[in-house]
Design a protein around this motif. Sequence first.
Motif, PDB file in Angstrom:
ATOM      1  N   ASN A 123      -2.775   1.266  -3.837  1.00 48.15           N
ATOM      2  CA  ASN A 123      -2.533   0.089  -4.585  1.00 48.15           C
ATOM      3  C   ASN A 123      -1.852   0.344  -5.869  1.00 48.15           C
ATOM      4  OD1 ASN A 123      -1.274  -2.760  -5.371  1.00 48.15           O
ATOM      5  ND2 ASN A 123      -3.097  -3.153  -4.325  1.00 48.15           N
ATOM      6  N   LYS A 124      -0.280   0.350  -5.813  1.00 46.42           N
ATOM      7  CA  LYS A 124       0.492   0.886  -7.224  1.00 46.42           C
ATOM      8  C   LYS A 124       0.028   0.729  -8.072  1.00 46.42           C
ATOM      9  CE  LYS A 124       5.028  -0.025  -6.386  1.00 46.42           C
ATOM     10  NZ  LYS A 124       6.262   0.357  -5.192  1.00 46.42           N
ATOM     11  N   GLU A 125      -0.006  -1.227  -7.284  1.00 43.47           N
ATOM     12  CA  GLU A 125      -0.558  -2.429  -8.510  1.00 43.47           C
ATOM     13  C   GLU A 125      -1.864  -2.456  -9.612  1.00 43.47           C
ATOM     14  OE1 GLU A 125       1.837  -5.338  -9.097  1.00 43.47           O
ATOM     15  OE2 GLU A 125       2.881  -3.849  -7.115  1.00 43.47           O
ATOM     16  N   ILE A 126      -2.753  -1.272  -9.056  1.00 39.54           N
ATOM     17  CA  ILE A 126      -3.783  -0.886  -9.495  1.00 39.54           C
ATOM     18  C   ILE A 126      -4.250   0.284 -10.098  1.00 39.54           C
ATOM     19  CG2 ILE A 126      -6.281  -1.331  -9.422  1.00 39.54           C
ATOM     20  CD1 ILE A 126      -5.953  -3.128  -7.104  1.00 39.54           C
ATOM     21  N   ILE A 127      -3.664   1.669  -9.484  1.00 38.48           N
ATOM     22  CA  ILE A 127      -3.859   2.921 -10.111  1.00 38.48           C
ATOM     23  C   ILE A 127      -2.054   3.889  -9.945  1.00 38.48           C
ATOM     24  CG2 ILE A 127      -4.569   2.756  -8.091  1.00 38.48           C
ATOM     25  CD1 ILE A 127      -6.759   5.245  -9.591  1.00 38.48           C
ATOM     26  N   THR A 128      -2.387   4.679 -10.793  1.00 34.12           N
ATOM     27  CA  THR A 128      -1.192   4.985 -11.030  1.00 34.12           C
ATOM     28  C   THR A 128      -1.626   6.726 -10.397  1.00 34.12           C
ATOM     29  OG1 THR A 128      -1.408   6.052 -12.805  1.00 34.12           O
ATOM     30  CG2 THR A 128       0.097   4.171 -13.110  1.00 34.12           C
ATOM     31  N   VAL A 129      -0.398   7.649  -9.870  1.00 35.61           N
ATOM     32  CA  VAL A 129      -0.401   8.790  -9.308  1.00 35.61           C
ATOM     33  C   VAL A 129      -1.237   9.413 -11.101  1.00 35.61           C
ATOM     34  CG1 VAL A 129       0.459  10.622  -8.472  1.00 35.61           C
ATOM     35  CG2 VAL A 129       1.178   8.623  -7.543  1.00 35.61           C
ATOM     36  N   GLY A 164      -8.261   0.721  -6.450  1.00 40.09           N
ATOM     37  CA  GLY A 164      -6.715   0.825  -6.074  1.00 40.09           C
ATOM     38  C   GLY A 164      -7.129   1.688  -5.035  1.00 40.09           C
ATOM     39  N   ILE A 165      -8.039   2.540  -5.069  1.00 39.60           N
ATOM     40  CA  ILE A 165      -8.126   3.383  -3.479  1.00 39.60           C
ATOM     41  C   ILE A 165      -8.653   2.786  -2.647  1.00 39.60           C
ATOM     42  CG2 ILE A 165      -8.381   5.855  -3.022  1.00 39.60           C
ATOM     43  CD1 ILE A 165      -8.110   6.494  -5.855  1.00 39.60           C
ATOM     44  N   GLU A 166      -8.272   2.789  -1.527  1.00 38.53           N
ATOM     45  CA  GLU A 166      -8.038   1.957  -0.503  1.00 38.53           C
ATOM     46  C   GLU A 166      -9.090   2.976   0.867  1.00 38.53           C
ATOM     47  OE1 GLU A 166      -8.009  -0.988  -0.115  1.00 38.53           O
ATOM     48  OE2 GLU A 166      -6.607  -1.530  -2.005  1.00 38.53           O
ATOM     49  N   ASN A 167      -8.210   4.188   0.750  1.00 32.80           N
ATOM     50  CA  ASN A 167      -8.936   5.542   1.408  1.00 32.80           C
ATOM     51  C   ASN A 167      -8.645   7.175   1.227  1.00 32.80           C
ATOM     52  OD1 ASN A 167     -10.422   6.332   3.869  1.00 32.80           O
ATOM     53  ND2 ASN A 167      -8.339   6.382   5.444  1.00 32.80           N
ATOM     54  N   MET A 189       0.923  -0.969   0.309  1.00 31.75           N
ATOM     55  CA  MET A 189       0.663  -0.034   0.062  1.00 31.75           C
ATOM     56  C   MET A 189       0.643   1.220  -0.272  1.00 31.75           C
ATOM     57  SD  MET A 189      -3.236   0.559   0.674  1.00 31.75           S
ATOM     58  CE  MET A 189      -3.989   0.147   1.936  1.00 31.75           C
ATOM     59  N   GLU A 190       0.796   1.857  -0.786  1.00 37.17           N
ATOM     60  CA  GLU A 190       1.398   3.585  -1.080  1.00 37.17           C
ATOM     61  C   GLU A 190       0.638   4.710  -0.372  1.00 37.17           C
ATOM     62  OE1 GLU A 190       4.592   3.732  -2.544  1.00 37.17           O
ATOM     63  OE2 GLU A 190       4.271   1.364  -2.369  1.00 37.17           O
ATOM     64  N   ASN A 191       1.393   5.547  -0.073  1.00 40.49           N
ATOM     65  CA  ASN A 191       0.414   7.091   0.179  1.00 40.49           C
ATOM     66  C   ASN A 191       0.748   8.544  -0.187  1.00 40.49           C
ATOM     67  OD1 ASN A 191       0.313   9.663   2.872  1.00 40.49           O
ATOM     68  ND2 ASN A 191      -1.892   8.306   2.925  1.00 40.49           N
ATOM     69  N   ILE A 192      -0.107   8.942  -0.398  1.00 34.81           N
ATOM     70  CA  ILE A 192       0.792  10.706  -1.384  1.00 34.81           C
ATOM     71  C   ILE A 192      -0.361  11.162  -0.944  1.00 34.81           C
ATOM     72  CG2 ILE A 192      -1.282  10.033  -3.197  1.00 34.81           C
ATOM     73  CD1 ILE A 192       1.427  11.377  -4.464  1.00 34.81           C
ATOM     74  N   ILE A 193      -0.005  12.082  -0.658  1.00 32.44           N
ATOM     75  CA  ILE A 193      -0.836  13.632  -0.385  1.00 32.44           C
ATOM     76  C   ILE A 193      -0.416  14.837  -1.652  1.00 32.44           C
ATOM     77  CG2 ILE A 193      -0.923  15.466   0.879  1.00 32.44           C
ATOM     78  CD1 ILE A 193      -0.377  13.530   3.087  1.00 32.44           C
ATOM     79  N   LEU A 194      -1.605  15.143  -2.151  1.00 34.64           N
ATOM     80  CA  LEU A 194      -1.916  16.603  -2.998  1.00 34.64           C
ATOM     81  C   LEU A 194      -2.470  17.268  -2.766  1.00 34.64           C
ATOM     82  CD1 LEU A 194      -3.523  13.650  -5.622  1.00 34.64           C
ATOM     83  CD2 LEU A 194      -0.772  13.894  -5.597  1.00 34.64           C
ATOM     84  N   LYS A 195      -2.076  18.064  -3.131  1.00 37.75           N
ATOM     85  CA  LYS A 195      -2.081  19.356  -2.905  1.00 37.75           C
ATOM     86  C   LYS A 195      -3.319  19.641  -4.049  1.00 37.75           C
ATOM     87  CE  LYS A 195      -0.728  22.783   0.007  1.00 37.75           C
ATOM     88  NZ  LYS A 195      -1.475  23.594   1.436  1.00 37.75           N
TER      89      LYS A 195
END
Length: 69
Positions: A47-53, A29-32, A1-7
């Motif tokens: 989940n970066k296996e399912i969806i990209t930034v 692909g987005i868990e939360n 699981m990856e985490n990103i913060i976008l403005k």
Amino acid sequence: MENIILKIKGMKCTGCPQRVEKALKNTDGIENAKVDLDSREANIDFNKEIITVKEICEIIEDVGFEVEK
Ligand SMILES: [Cu+2]
């Protein structure tokens, strides 16, 4: 699981972050997703296996907002 913060740009009222959150949470692909109006930050677990930034940014743009690069 990856985490990103976008403005996010363009959110004006409490309905805006709700709209973004709903769109993100309904995406495979987005868990939360938590979007805060004051800080304009979207905190996203995915989940970066399912969806990209890039695809996540496109979802935000599709509901009418802009992601700060
Ligand atoms: Cu609004």
